[in-house]
Enzyme design. Structure first.
Site, PDB file in Angstrom:
ATOM      1  N   LYS A  24       0.840  -1.209   0.000  1.00 20.21           N
ATOM      2  CA  LYS A  24       0.000   0.000   0.000  1.00 20.21           C
ATOM      3  C   LYS A  24       0.872   1.254   0.000  1.00 20.21           C
ATOM      4  CE  LYS A  24      -1.726   1.841   3.966  1.00 20.21           C
ATOM      5  NZ  LYS A  24      -1.508   3.293   4.073  1.00 20.21           N
ATOM      6  N   ASN A  25       1.873   1.263   0.886  1.00 21.75           N
ATOM      7  CA  ASN A  25       2.657   2.484   1.054  1.00 21.75           C
ATOM      8  C   ASN A  25       3.598   2.753  -0.113  1.00 21.75           C
ATOM      9  OD1 ASN A  25       1.313   2.957   3.372  1.00 21.75           O
ATOM     10  ND2 ASN A  25       3.028   2.574   4.766  1.00 21.75           N
ATOM     11  N   ARG A  95      -4.310   9.749   3.703  1.00 17.83           N
ATOM     12  CA  ARG A  95      -3.108  10.512   4.003  1.00 17.83           C
ATOM     13  C   ARG A  95      -2.212  10.679   2.763  1.00 17.83           C
ATOM     14  NH1 ARG A  95      -0.254  13.943   7.452  1.00 17.83           N
ATOM     15  NH2 ARG A  95       1.946  13.533   7.168  1.00 17.83           N
ATOM     16  N   ASP A 119      -5.161   7.998   8.631  1.00 25.30           N
ATOM     17  CA  ASP A 119      -5.308   7.388   9.949  1.00 25.30           C
ATOM     18  C   ASP A 119      -5.156   8.439  11.032  1.00 25.30           C
ATOM     19  OD1 ASP A 119      -5.916   4.785   9.566  1.00 25.30           O
ATOM     20  OD2 ASP A 119      -3.837   4.159   9.369  1.00 25.30           O
ATOM     21  N   ASP A 309       4.474   0.692  11.981  1.00 18.26           N
ATOM     22  CA  ASP A 309       3.336  -0.076  11.470  1.00 18.26           C
ATOM     23  C   ASP A 309       3.361  -1.544  11.928  1.00 18.26           C
ATOM     24  OD1 ASP A 309       2.851   2.305  10.257  1.00 18.26           O
ATOM     25  OD2 ASP A 309       2.738   1.550   8.224  1.00 18.26           O
TER      26      ASP A 309
HETATM   27  C1  UD1 Z   1       4.259   6.844   6.281  1.00 16.89           C
HETATM   28  C2  UD1 Z   1       3.342   5.657   6.149  1.00 16.89           C
HETATM   29  C3  UD1 Z   1       2.830   5.192   7.509  1.00 16.89           C
HETATM   30  C4  UD1 Z   1       3.986   4.961   8.448  1.00 16.89           C
HETATM   31  C5  UD1 Z   1       4.895   6.193   8.485  1.00 16.89           C
HETATM   32  C6  UD1 Z   1       6.135   5.999   9.325  1.00 16.89           C
HETATM   33  C7  UD1 Z   1       2.270   6.002   4.021  1.00 16.89           C
HETATM   34  C8  UD1 Z   1       1.014   6.318   3.291  1.00 16.89           C
HETATM   35  N1  UD1 Z   1       2.189   6.034   5.342  1.00 16.89           N
HETATM   36  O1  UD1 Z   1       3.488   7.935   6.794  1.00 16.89           O
HETATM   37  O2  UD1 Z   1       2.109   3.975   7.321  1.00 16.89           O
HETATM   38  O3  UD1 Z   1       3.487   4.708   9.748  1.00 16.89           O
HETATM   39  O4  UD1 Z   1       5.327   6.522   7.160  1.00 16.89           O
HETATM   40  O5  UD1 Z   1       6.868   4.916   8.895  1.00 16.89           O
HETATM   41  O6  UD1 Z   1       3.302   5.697   3.439  1.00 16.89           O
HETATM   42  N2  UD1 Z   1       6.222  14.588  10.682  1.00 16.89           N
HETATM   43  C9  UD1 Z   1       6.279  15.919  11.003  1.00 16.89           C
HETATM   44  N3  UD1 Z   1       6.236  16.837   9.990  1.00 16.89           N
HETATM   45  C10 UD1 Z   1       6.144  16.467   8.681  1.00 16.89           C
HETATM   46  C11 UD1 Z   1       6.075  15.100   8.365  1.00 16.89           C
HETATM   47  C12 UD1 Z   1       6.111  14.179   9.390  1.00 16.89           C
HETATM   48  O7  UD1 Z   1       6.377  16.287  12.163  1.00 16.89           O
HETATM   49  O8  UD1 Z   1       6.127  17.343   7.825  1.00 16.89           O
HETATM   50  C13 UD1 Z   1       6.276  13.583  11.769  1.00 16.89           C
HETATM   51  C14 UD1 Z   1       4.993  12.783  11.860  1.00 16.89           C
HETATM   52  O9  UD1 Z   1       4.019  13.429  12.621  1.00 16.89           O
HETATM   53  C15 UD1 Z   1       5.483  11.512  12.499  1.00 16.89           C
HETATM   54  C16 UD1 Z   1       6.878  11.332  11.900  1.00 16.89           C
HETATM   55  O10 UD1 Z   1       7.267  12.629  11.457  1.00 16.89           O
HETATM   56  O11 UD1 Z   1       5.605  11.688  13.876  1.00 16.89           O
HETATM   57  C17 UD1 Z   1       6.951  10.338  10.761  1.00 16.89           C
HETATM   58  O12 UD1 Z   1       6.107  10.727   9.716  1.00 16.89           O
HETATM   59  P1  UD1 Z   1       6.346  10.314   8.198  1.00 16.89           P
HETATM   60  O13 UD1 Z   1       7.585   9.481   8.085  1.00 16.89           O
HETATM   61  O14 UD1 Z   1       6.258  11.525   7.372  1.00 16.89           O
HETATM   62  O15 UD1 Z   1       5.102   9.375   7.926  1.00 16.89           O
HETATM   63  P2  UD1 Z   1       4.053   9.434   6.748  1.00 16.89           P
HETATM   64  O16 UD1 Z   1       4.748   9.648   5.451  1.00 16.89           O
HETATM   65  O17 UD1 Z   1       2.926  10.307   7.116  1.00 16.89           O
END
Ligand code: UD1
Length: 420
Positions: A24-25, A95, A119, A309
């Site tokens: 999915k990701n 997301r 989520d 995850d």
């Molecule tokens: C992706 C995955 C999700 C997984 C996550 C971490 C997808 C669709 N989702 O989510 O399943 O759990 O990676 O492995 O691929 N953060 C900030 N600012 C930002 C971006 C992120 O503070 O601009 C923080 C987030 O709140 C979180 C952390 O960084 O605490 C990790 O987020 P990120 O790696 O960006 O996850 P996603 O891409 O949202």
């Protein structure tokens, strides 16, 4: 459908083979990348999950059409009539809709995107996405719940991420392929799904060095010089881990075809510490479990660390393991909501801030529970396999967002489970 439930009875040891679907990701990001260039794309090994349908609806609204083929592939057609607006009704459902930002910005020079949903596990800001894109020349305005982005022509520069965010890395990467000059993304996320995106971008004509490493070097190409490509979606390490966990709590011997040991290295080591034997079979993994699991301590970290995850699955395994395990969540502070549901099944878990202390009990006992999100939903299904009596999981629409026929695949290896 929201009224759907999954009924699980305690499993005898599981045996047989599971074919692990595409990730999915990864697929959602690959789909967004089709915005970058006109042409006809074919993505194969696409998981049959609801999020793919939602992403195809979003891309349809922007101007890329999707056809679902019988062989599990999708054909995506970008005719060049792109409208770079991502409306609230579609964005709020997923997301990964944020992933249209990078491609649209580089290609169209302007984007209007509703702030994303997905989520609900704690706040999920996009500041790192915006900061990185600003560094290569974008400007942003927030109005009425929308981000409006502009850039005449993006220009390469050196960016160091404060944290290896998956989404921020992907958005900067997919914008930078069209920037003038070279963009270096340091402290980039290194998840296998990002390496998969780099592979597809490269076959579209992008010039990227360091795929799969924490330094991505992107030599921008002229807008209009990329082209469509065919690409197989990387296998889903989280779905693979779900079947590993099912065997771990039920016992048995199962082959996971397509699972990639090299993408799950740290997790497999910790599974070994818990007493689960996993070996490579050439085109997958063989998992063997017998007897009670041993408790371990685990902390989630960006890749190659233990993915957040995987955590609900690990907490579920620890719930029935011998001893006490401490699980530390380093990515999403709010991501322990399923613990209350596991407690309803008799698990002995205490949470304190971003730690969970899990005291293993010999056996869980079946009860009705509700899935709060995709991964926790799957973990509750696994917990049901380890529980005496009947467990009924509601909120199954969450599971359907990320799991391609979880129930059917578990039935295939002998689990006593059905959708009701
Ligand atoms: C992706 C995955 C999700 C997984 C996550 C971490 C997808 C669709 N989702 O989510 O399943 O759990 O990676 O492995 O691929 N953060 C900030 N600012 C930002 C971006 C992120 O503070 O601009 C923080 C987030 O709140 C979180 C952390 O960084 O605490 C990790 O987020 P990120 O790696 O960006 O996850 P996603 O891409 O949202």
């Amino acid at each position: 459908m929201d009224s759907d439930r999954i009924l699980i009875r305690r499993a005898a040891p599981l045996h047989g083979e599971v074919v692990v679907p595409g990730a999915k990701n990864s697929v959602l990001k690959l789909m967004a990348a089709t915005l970058l260039a006109d042409g006809v794309y074919r993505l194969s090994n696409v998981p049959a999950i609801v999020d793919v349908t939602i992403m195809s609806d979003l891309l349809e609204a922007i101007g890329v059409s999707t056809t679902f083929n019988d062989d599990g592939s999708i054909t995506m057609t970008n005719r060049g009539n792109i409208v770079p607006v991502a409306p609230y009704e579609l964005v709020e459902r997923i997301r990964a809709s944020i992933n249209v930002l990078g491609p649209l910005l580089g290609r169209c020079g302007h984007v209007k995107l509703s702030l994303p949903g997905g989520d609900d596990f704690g706040s999920r800001p996009i500041d790192m996405h915006l900061k990185g894109l600003e560094a290569i020349g974008a400007t942003f305005e927030m109005r009425h719940g929308y981000v409006e982005a502009r850039a005449d022509r993006l220009h390469g520069t050196d960016i160091t991420l404060e944290f290896p965010s998956v989404g921020a890395t992907e958005n900067i990467l997919t914008a930078a392929v069209h920037a003038k000059g070279t963009t270096v993304i340091d402290n980039a996320a290194r998840e296998p799904e990002i390496a998969d995106l780099c592979a597809m971008l490269t076959s579209m004509g992008a010039d990227i060095e360091g795929a799969g490493s924490s330094t991505l070097v992107v030599h921008g190409v002229e807008p209009g010089s990329l082209h469509a490509a065919d690409h197989p979606v990387v296998t889903d390490r989280i779905q693979a881990a779900t079947y590993l966990a099912a065997v771990a709590v039920s016992g048995g011997e199962v082959v996971l075809r397509g699972a990639r040991a090299e993408h799950m290295d740290m997790l497999l080591r910790r599974f070994a510490d818990m007493g689960v034997t996993v070996t490579s079979t050439g085109d997958g993994l063989a998992v063997f479990a017998d007897g009670r699991l041993r408790s371990i301590d685990v902390a989630t970290l960006p890749y190659p660390g233990i993915a957040t995850d995987y955590k609900p699955l690990i907490v579920t395994m620890l719930s029935v393991a011998d001893g006490v395990g401490i699980v530390t969540e380093n990515l999403y502070p709010g991501r322990f909501r399923y613990v209350e549901e596991l407690q309803r099944l008799g698990a002995d878990i205490r949470t304190d801030g971003h730690h969970a202390v899990v005291r293993g009990v010999p056996r869980l006992s079946g009860a009705p529970v509700r899935a709060p999100d995709i991964r926790a939903g799957a973990a509750l299904v696994v917990a049901g396999l380890a529980a005496e009596g009947e467990t009924v999981v509601s909120g199954v629409h969450h599971v359907d967002r990320g799991y391609d026929d979880l129930v059917g695949r578990l039935v295939g290896i002998g689990a006593d489970i059905e959708r009701v």
